[in-house]
Design an enzyme around this catalytic site. Structure first.
Site, mmCIF file in Angstrom:
data_model
loop_
_atom_site.group_PDB
_atom_site.id
_atom_site.type_symbol
_atom_site.label_atom_id
_atom_site.label_comp_id
_atom_site.label_asym_id
_atom_site.label_seq_id
_atom_site.Cartn_x
_atom_site.Cartn_y
_atom_site.Cartn_z
ATOM 1 N N GLU A 179 36.364 93.737 36.542
ATOM 2 C CA GLU A 179 36.250 95.326 37.307
ATOM 3 C C GLU A 179 35.290 96.150 36.650
ATOM 4 O OE1 GLU A 179 38.933 97.176 33.689
ATOM 5 O OE2 GLU A 179 38.766 98.215 35.538
ATOM 6 N N THR B 82 37.438 86.540 35.711
ATOM 7 C CA THR B 82 38.076 87.186 34.480
ATOM 8 C C THR B 82 39.251 86.307 34.177
ATOM 9 O OG1 THR B 82 39.417 89.005 33.540
ATOM 10 C CG2 THR B 82 38.978 88.866 35.777
ATOM 11 N N ASP C 246 41.473 87.186 32.399
ATOM 12 C CA ASP C 246 42.624 88.069 32.506
ATOM 13 C C ASP C 246 43.284 88.034 33.905
ATOM 14 O OD1 ASP C 246 41.715 88.839 29.794
ATOM 15 O OD2 ASP C 246 41.150 90.859 30.377
ATOM 16 N N MET D 251 44.855 86.318 24.745
ATOM 17 C CA MET D 251 44.089 87.733 25.357
ATOM 18 C C MET D 251 44.418 87.954 26.472
ATOM 19 S SD MET D 251 40.047 86.857 25.090
ATOM 20 C CE MET D 251 39.079 86.849 23.140
ATOM 21 N N GLY D 252 44.090 89.211 26.940
ATOM 22 C CA GLY D 252 44.712 90.071 28.155
ATOM 23 C C GLY D 252 44.833 91.516 27.903
ATOM 24 N N ARG D 253 43.684 91.943 28.279
ATOM 25 C CA ARG D 253 43.293 93.476 27.946
ATOM 26 C C ARG D 253 44.258 94.533 28.177
ATOM 27 N NH1 ARG D 253 37.975 95.636 26.277
ATOM 28 N NH2 ARG D 253 37.053 93.928 27.318
ATOM 29 N N GLU E 145 47.412 90.408 23.510
ATOM 30 C CA GLU E 145 46.715 91.245 22.425
ATOM 31 C C GLU E 145 46.875 92.796 22.772
ATOM 32 O OE1 GLU E 145 42.463 90.773 23.012
ATOM 33 O OE2 GLU E 145 42.691 90.905 25.149
ATOM 34 N N GLN F 263 39.913 80.663 23.968
ATOM 35 C CA GLN F 263 40.565 80.685 25.489
ATOM 36 C C GLN F 263 39.412 80.746 26.546
ATOM 37 O OE1 GLN F 263 44.319 83.063 25.667
ATOM 38 N NE2 GLN F 263 43.011 83.694 23.999
ATOM 39 N N ARG F 264 38.133 81.248 26.194
ATOM 40 C CA ARG F 264 37.055 81.628 27.022
ATOM 41 C C ARG F 264 35.953 80.719 26.930
ATOM 42 N NH1 ARG F 264 36.017 87.830 26.062
ATOM 43 N NH2 ARG F 264 34.134 86.988 25.577
HETATM 44 O O1 F6P Z 1 36.990 89.423 29.382
HETATM 45 C C1 F6P Z 1 38.267 89.986 29.028
HETATM 46 C C2 F6P Z 1 38.508 89.648 27.713
HETATM 47 O O2 F6P Z 1 38.630 88.421 27.261
HETATM 48 C C3 F6P Z 1 39.812 90.391 27.141
HETATM 49 O O3 F6P Z 1 40.879 89.487 27.337
HETATM 50 C C4 F6P Z 1 39.526 90.445 25.809
HETATM 51 O O4 F6P Z 1 40.196 91.957 25.209
HETATM 52 C C5 F6P Z 1 38.101 90.847 25.866
HETATM 53 O O5 F6P Z 1 37.611 90.343 26.675
HETATM 54 C C6 F6P Z 1 37.204 90.625 24.366
HETATM 55 O O6 F6P Z 1 36.076 90.975 24.680
HETATM 56 P P1 F6P Z 1 35.011 90.614 23.477
HETATM 57 O O7 F6P Z 1 34.390 89.306 23.996
HETATM 58 O O8 F6P Z 1 34.109 91.617 23.937
HETATM 59 O O9 F6P Z 1 35.753 90.579 22.221
#
Ligand code: F6P
Length: 373
Positions: free
Chosen positions: A106, A129, A131, A173-175, A225, A277-278
């Site tokens: 977004e 994303t 998320d 995660m999940g902002r 989170e 997770q990323r």
């Molecule tokens: O991209 C979204 C996200 O993975 C969220 O779920 C998480 O809160 C945030 O990014 C973490 O960001 P950074 O990599 O800047 O710590």
């Protein structure tokens, strides 16, 4: 090549599995259509500073399975920098870009939408994303991989938890939206799931944990989170350039584990899997979705349909306006909460007061017999 049109490509915000596949798909298609591609390094930061990296079919060929993003990313918001938007527009000219493909969530796409709306910049968006909280698209790539990782983590926690008769808390995660926690909880068979869309009910969580440990010698609690707790939010919490809290510092899983242990007397441990997770290879679903999204974005550039984003609707990749896509976040709906409640709430099993012959031994399949008052 004289007269060749150039297309820039950037990735912004948190990285996620699928970005490399989207870049690869877009480069393949654009080259086939006679364009030259250029990578813009580190999101909008690269558009402010005209920082580029070459992108050709040969360079992206081996990205079919690789995680991350080869052009790098950042959370830079040009609208928060003095002269930021002007610098971005200057880079369009300097690099002789006929269009820019912006891949992001977004925030990144919000910048793209504004550049198109306020400056008629020739931009096309690709949603990503982990998320999964972008409106206008059924799924974003990155989500399926992230949930697969957390589902695997949950299964591992259940094994060790059962051995020790413990409650295990998994923080994912999940902002702003609880999609990762929701899907992980459902798929892993969690006993309680904490989402940002609904305040944690401590009594309910504790009773679900107690009942689970009594039944199966282990309990699994999955929390997002961004879940709301009583001990919340310091006023001076640091924010990023898009105004979001830096959630990594909150350790909500640890707080929840402490609460559970205190309320239930059951030994409780927690694990936060965060950025694990990323990373890594994207799942089949994410690879295919990302590749299709990249190819369709290239086609939109060719058709000059700027100000649009590619979206998954059913099994089709369709264009939608960037404004529509960034207008509001997609959060967990009441229908999903009800599915979760069916699976996770600790059902108060109705005990039949009198056993009757001819019915099942457990008696759970029949209506309770009312006692006379
Ligand atoms: O991209 C979204 C996200 O993975 C969220 O779920 C998480 O809160 C945030 O990014 C973490 O960001 P950074 O990599 O800047 O710590």
């Amino acid at each position: 090549m004289p007269g060749t049109r150039r297309v820039g490509m950037l990735t912004g915000g948190g990285d996620c599995p699928g970005l490399n596949q989207a870049i690869r798909g877009a480069v393949y298609k654009l080259e086939a259509l006679g364009y030259e591609c250029v990578g813009i390094e580190e999101g909008w930061k690269g558009m402010i500073g005209a920082k580029t990296t070459p992108l050709t079919r040969d360079i992206v060929e081996e990205l079919a399975s690789r995680g991350g993003t080869m052009v790098g990313t950042s959370r830079t918001n040009p609208f928060k920098k003095d002269g930021g938007p002007a610098a971005v527009l200057k880079t369009f000219k300097k690099l002789k870009l006929s269009a820019l493909i912006a891949m992001g969530g977004e925030d990144t796409l919000g910048v793209a939408a504004r550049l198109f709306r306020e400056h008629a910049a020739p931009v096309v968006g690709v949603p990503k994303t982990m998320d999964n909280d972008l409106s206008a698209t059924d799924f974003t790539f990155g989500f399926d991989t992230a949930v697969s990782v957390s589902m695997d983590a949950a299964a591992r926690l259940i094994d060790t938890g059962r051995s020790h008769r413990r409650c295990m808390v998994l923080e994912v995660m999940g902002r702003h939206a609880g999609w990762v926690a929701l899907y992980t909880g459902i798929a892993a068979g969690a006993d309680y799931v904490g989402l940002p869309e609904r305040k944690v009910d401590i009594k309910e969580m504790a009773s679900a944990v107690k009942a689970a440990v009594a039944r199966k010698k282990v309990a699994l609690v999955v929390v997002s989170e961004a879940v709301e707790l009583r001990t919340e939010r310091k006023k001076d919490e640091p924010l990023d350039e898009f105004g979001h809290m830096l959630l990594q510092e909150r350790e909500v899983g640890e707080q929840i584990a402490e609460i559970i242990q205190k309320e239930t007397d059951i030994e409780t441990r927690h694990a936060t899997i965060g950025h694990i997770q990323r990373g890594g290879h994207p799942t089949l679903f994410d690879r295919i979705l990302a590749t299709r999204a990249g190819i369709r974005a290239a086609e939109l550039v060719h058709e000059r349909r700027y100000g649009q984003m590619v979206a998954l609707r059913g099994n089709d990749i369709v264009p939608v306006s960037l404004d529509e896509a960034t207008a509001k976040l997609k959060t967990v709906t009441p229908e999903w909460l009800s599915i979760l409640d069916t699976l996770c709430r600790n059902p108060v099993r109705q005990r039949p007061s009198r056993w009757r012959p001819g019915r099942s031994a457990s008696g759970l399949d029949r209506a309770p017999v009312r006692e006379k008052a």
